[in-house]
Design a protein around this motif. Sequence first.
Motif, short mmCIF file in Angstrom:
data_model
loop_
_atom_site.label_atom_id
_atom_site.label_comp_id
_atom_site.label_asym_id
_atom_site.label_seq_id
_atom_site.Cartn_x
_atom_site.Cartn_y
_atom_site.Cartn_z
N GLY A 1 0.83 -1.19 0.00
CA GLY A 1 0.00 0.00 0.00
C GLY A 1 0.87 1.24 0.00
N LEU A 2 0.61 2.15 -0.94
CA LEU A 2 1.35 3.40 -1.04
C LEU A 2 0.35 4.55 -0.93
N TRP A 3 0.51 5.39 0.07
CA TRP A 3 -0.43 6.48 0.29
C TRP A 3 0.25 7.82 0.02
N ASP A 4 -0.47 8.69 -0.67
CA ASP A 4 0.05 10.00 -1.06
C ASP A 4 1.41 9.83 -1.73
N THR A 5 1.42 9.06 -2.78
CA THR A 5 2.66 8.67 -3.45
C THR A 5 2.78 9.32 -4.82
N THR A 6 3.72 8.84 -5.61
CA THR A 6 3.93 9.35 -6.97
C THR A 6 3.93 8.18 -7.95
N GLY A 7 3.76 8.49 -9.23
CA GLY A 7 3.77 7.44 -10.24
C GLY A 7 5.09 6.71 -10.28
#
Length: 338
Positions: free
Chosen positions: A3-9
């Motif tokens: 899970g990646l939250w408030d991430t980038t492409g």
Amino acid sequence: MIGLWDTTGNEVVKALAAERRSAGGVASGMALTLIVVVDERRVREAEAAATIAAAAHPCRLLVVVRSDIERDRSRLDAEIVVGGRLGPCEAVVMRMYGRLALHAESVVMPLLVPDVPVVTWWHGEPPAEIATDFLGVVADRRITDSARAADPIEALRHRAEDYAPGDTDLAWSRITPWRTLVAGAFDTTAAKVTEATVVAPRKDPTAALMCGWLGSRLGITPRWEPADDQPRMREVQLRCANGDELALTRDDSMATFRRTGQTDRALPLVRRPLGDELAEELRRLDADQVYAEALGATAGLTGLDDRPAQRVHVWKDPATARRAEAGVTAHAGRDTQG
């Protein structure tokens, strides 16, 4: 699962690569990239359907959930699953907020599997113009579902007006069992069909495509007999030039086939789950000429399959359009009060 939250492409690409290395053989042999455009409330339903489809067509599944496009700050949350609860596929569920949602391709494009076809499926109301969604423009095949529209019959007309080779609709998949049984009735006769009647609700897109298919195949104009007391298409009746009459009548998961001079037969006519319908459309990645002819007959248009297969992206900002519409409404209200 990652899970990646408030991430980038870029972080999503790195995390997917790391998860693929951990999964090993599970992540090999992708047949296609399946992009799913879906609202938050239908994410689980879309995932369940994609899981069934992935069992027959191992794929990289990219789920795009667009939310709150007028939000001041853009944000990307991502969930990465490889060979887990979504079956034999690599899955990335991306929730995009703010202006990022209008530029989903900036995150999706680096995640496409190289050298395999791209399929985009809108699990919700289909766009009026596919060219306004870059995720449709980049796809080799595009799957809509007119049944999800407020007016399914009008949505089919939009699909015909906007058609390009490679487009299809799940309403077409839903009549595959009907088309199989009706076509099978002519294995033992060469009699010409002179009349056809479809009994179905007025807003049933499957009935509209059935009429279009019968019309394009038989060179006749089928009659649509409304049956609004039924949940879906109920019966197909055919009359032949030699006087024979044929009828296929649905009754739950079975159908009764009647033919002049023959004993009635009970045949299976099961309504398939969404995942099976999706899997059927993923079996072919080229243009479906028979669907194009049926859709054209439904809308009264010809030459659909002669159109260019590629679309040119048309930029459309729904947030700006809504604000402009709200301004016009407010101005009209002030004029009325004045």
